[in-house]
Design a protein around this motif. Structure first.
Motif, PDB file in Angstrom:
ATOM      1  N   TYR A  69      51.092  46.505  48.304  1.00  0.00           N
ATOM      2  CA  TYR A  69      50.490  45.195  48.526  1.00  0.00           C
ATOM      3  C   TYR A  69      48.972  45.321  48.722  1.00  0.00           C
ATOM      4  CZ  TYR A  69      49.621  40.502  50.138  1.00  0.00           C
ATOM      5  OH  TYR A  69      49.130  39.242  50.248  1.00  0.00           O
ATOM      6  N   LEU A  70      48.522  46.432  49.314  1.00  0.00           N
ATOM      7  CA  LEU A  70      47.081  46.629  49.495  1.00  0.00           C
ATOM      8  C   LEU A  70      46.361  46.819  48.163  1.00  0.00           C
ATOM      9  CD1 LEU A  70      46.777  48.968  52.619  1.00  0.00           C
ATOM     10  CD2 LEU A  70      46.209  46.545  52.456  1.00  0.00           C
ATOM     11  N   VAL A  71      46.975  47.557  47.244  1.00  0.00           N
ATOM     12  CA  VAL A  71      46.317  47.797  45.959  1.00  0.00           C
ATOM     13  C   VAL A  71      46.622  46.708  44.938  1.00  0.00           C
ATOM     14  CG1 VAL A  71      45.982  50.289  46.012  1.00  0.00           C
ATOM     15  CG2 VAL A  71      48.161  49.401  45.299  1.00  0.00           C
ATOM     16  N   PHE A  72      47.614  45.896  45.222  1.00  0.00           N
ATOM     17  CA  PHE A  72      48.033  44.891  44.258  1.00  0.00           C
ATOM     18  C   PHE A  72      46.927  43.926  43.820  1.00  0.00           C
ATOM     19  CE2 PHE A  72      50.212  41.228  42.602  1.00  0.00           C
ATOM     20  CZ  PHE A  72      50.976  41.857  41.649  1.00  0.00           C
ATOM     21  N   PRO A  73      46.046  43.484  44.708  1.00  0.00           N
ATOM     22  CA  PRO A  73      45.002  42.536  44.251  1.00  0.00           C
ATOM     23  C   PRO A  73      44.107  43.082  43.148  1.00  0.00           C
ATOM     24  CG  PRO A  73      45.066  42.636  46.637  1.00  0.00           C
ATOM     25  CD  PRO A  73      45.985  43.698  46.138  1.00  0.00           C
ATOM     26  N   TYR A  74      44.165  44.370  42.906  1.00  0.00           N
ATOM     27  CA  TYR A  74      43.273  44.986  41.924  1.00  0.00           C
ATOM     28  C   TYR A  74      43.949  45.263  40.581  1.00  0.00           C
ATOM     29  CZ  TYR A  74      40.827  45.539  46.277  1.00  0.00           C
ATOM     30  OH  TYR A  74      40.232  45.283  47.481  1.00  0.00           O
ATOM     31  N   LEU A  75      45.208  44.873  40.425  1.00  0.00           N
ATOM     32  CA  LEU A  75      45.938  45.204  39.207  1.00  0.00           C
ATOM     33  C   LEU A  75      45.475  44.432  37.974  1.00  0.00           C
ATOM     34  CD1 LEU A  75      49.562  45.766  40.497  1.00  0.00           C
ATOM     35  CD2 LEU A  75      47.839  47.455  39.897  1.00  0.00           C
ATOM     36  N   LEU A  76      44.768  43.346  38.147  1.00  0.00           N
ATOM     37  CA  LEU A  76      44.248  42.596  36.998  1.00  0.00           C
ATOM     38  C   LEU A  76      42.935  43.192  36.489  1.00  0.00           C
ATOM     39  CD1 LEU A  76      44.836  38.954  38.293  1.00  0.00           C
ATOM     40  CD2 LEU A  76      46.299  40.285  36.759  1.00  0.00           C
ATOM     41  N   TYR A 102      47.371  33.921  44.920  1.00  0.00           N
ATOM     42  CA  TYR A 102      48.459  34.063  43.946  1.00  0.00           C
ATOM     43  C   TYR A 102      49.076  35.455  43.996  1.00  0.00           C
ATOM     44  CZ  TYR A 102      46.518  29.777  42.153  1.00  0.00           C
ATOM     45  OH  TYR A 102      46.069  28.486  42.051  1.00  0.00           O
ATOM     46  N   ARG A 103      48.802  36.196  45.064  1.00  0.00           N
ATOM     47  CA  ARG A 103      49.268  37.586  45.129  1.00  0.00           C
ATOM     48  C   ARG A 103      50.769  37.707  45.265  1.00  0.00           C
ATOM     49  NH1 ARG A 103      44.268  38.968  48.689  1.00  0.00           N
ATOM     50  NH2 ARG A 103      42.754  39.130  47.013  1.00  0.00           N
ATOM     51  N   TRP A 104      51.387  36.827  46.061  1.00  0.00           N
ATOM     52  CA  TRP A 104      52.836  36.939  46.241  1.00  0.00           C
ATOM     53  C   TRP A 104      53.596  36.688  44.949  1.00  0.00           C
ATOM     54  CZ3 TRP A 104      54.884  39.824  49.629  1.00  0.00           C
ATOM     55  CH2 TRP A 104      54.284  39.997  50.875  1.00  0.00           C
ATOM     56  N   PRO A 105      53.260  35.663  44.159  1.00  0.00           N
ATOM     57  CA  PRO A 105      53.981  35.508  42.879  1.00  0.00           C
ATOM     58  C   PRO A 105      53.757  36.692  41.929  1.00  0.00           C
ATOM     59  CG  PRO A 105      52.824  33.482  43.430  1.00  0.00           C
ATOM     60  CD  PRO A 105      52.382  34.510  44.418  1.00  0.00           C
ATOM     61  N   LEU A 106      52.532  37.198  41.865  1.00  0.00           N
ATOM     62  CA  LEU A 106      52.248  38.354  41.014  1.00  0.00           C
ATOM     63  C   LEU A 106      52.990  39.589  41.522  1.00  0.00           C
ATOM     64  CD1 LEU A 106      48.423  37.821  40.491  1.00  0.00           C
ATOM     65  CD2 LEU A 106      50.209  37.589  38.765  1.00  0.00           C
ATOM     66  N   PHE A 107      52.980  39.782  42.832  1.00  0.00           N
ATOM     67  CA  PHE A 107      53.687  40.899  43.452  1.00  0.00           C
ATOM     68  C   PHE A 107      55.189  40.778  43.172  1.00  0.00           C
ATOM     69  CE2 PHE A 107      55.813  42.801  47.196  1.00  0.00           C
ATOM     70  CZ  PHE A 107      55.356  44.101  47.059  1.00  0.00           C
ATOM     71  N   GLY A 108      55.721  39.577  43.300  1.00  0.00           N
ATOM     72  CA  GLY A 108      57.135  39.352  43.042  1.00  0.00           C
ATOM     73  C   GLY A 108      57.515  39.685  41.607  1.00  0.00           C
TER      74      GLY A 108
END
Length: 183
Positions: A69-76, A102-108
């Motif tokens: 979840y910490l690195v997830f915001p950078y996946l785009l 929009y991180r939770w929908p992308l993470f999901g």
């Protein structure tokens, strides 16, 4: 008009973005190495204090999801680096900005993809055991056939998400101009 010119222009544009994308890849690699080192230290600490193995596994799973979840915001950032023609650091910042809210929908979506992938691997493993000694090779072939599909799915999700988030957050309608990346 020479039909090879648009293809050559696209190849040259892609080559220009190689170094920024490589820089971004190196940043990701360093971040993942740091996360794995922290996870290994955490595991050693838990085992060192004599925690039960089940507790260690659950703690590592929770820590892994938190790290993801910490690195997830950078996946785009890869899509942004290429589509917006920006450097690695700017792409990371833009990715964090665009994914905010929009991180939770992308993470999901990513988590669902990985759950499907691991379920597929479990089925492949069971089938490999059923078929005996030759099953391992068949399982490897089955895994290698589906792995590109999973990554293509994720790339499509990230590319579409980056496009739609730019429309939502920046108010920029990119219809008809997405192909301009290759000019």
């Amino acid at each position: 008009m020479d039909p090879a010119k648009p293809v050559m222009a696209a190849c040259i544009a892609g080559a220009r973005r190689f170094l920024p994308a490589l820089g971004l890849l190196l940043i990701y690699l360093l971040a993942y190495i740091a996360l794995y080192l922290v996870a290994a230290l955490l595991g050693l600490v838990f085992f060192g204090i004599g925690a039960p193995p089940g507790f260690v596994i659950v703690a590592m799973l929770i820590a892994g999801i938190f790290a993801l979840y910490l690195v997830f915001p950078y996946l785009l950032s890869f899509v942004i680096c290429i589509n917006e023609d920006v450097g690695p650091i700017r792409a990371l910042g833009r990715s964090r900005y665009l994914s905010a809210g929009y991180r939770w929908p992308l993470f999901g979506m990513m988590l669902l993809t990985w759950v499907i992938w691991f379920a597929y691997l479990l089925v492949v493993n069971v089938l490999a055991r059923i078929f005996g000694p030759g099953g391992g090779i068949a399982a490897l072939i089955m895994m290698l056939l589906v792995l590109p599909l999973m990554y293509a799915w994720l790339i499509g999700v990230y590319s579409t998400a980056a496009y739609r988030l730019r429309v939502l957050k920046d108010g920029v309608d990119l219809t008809g101009s997405v192909a301009d990346v290759f000019d």
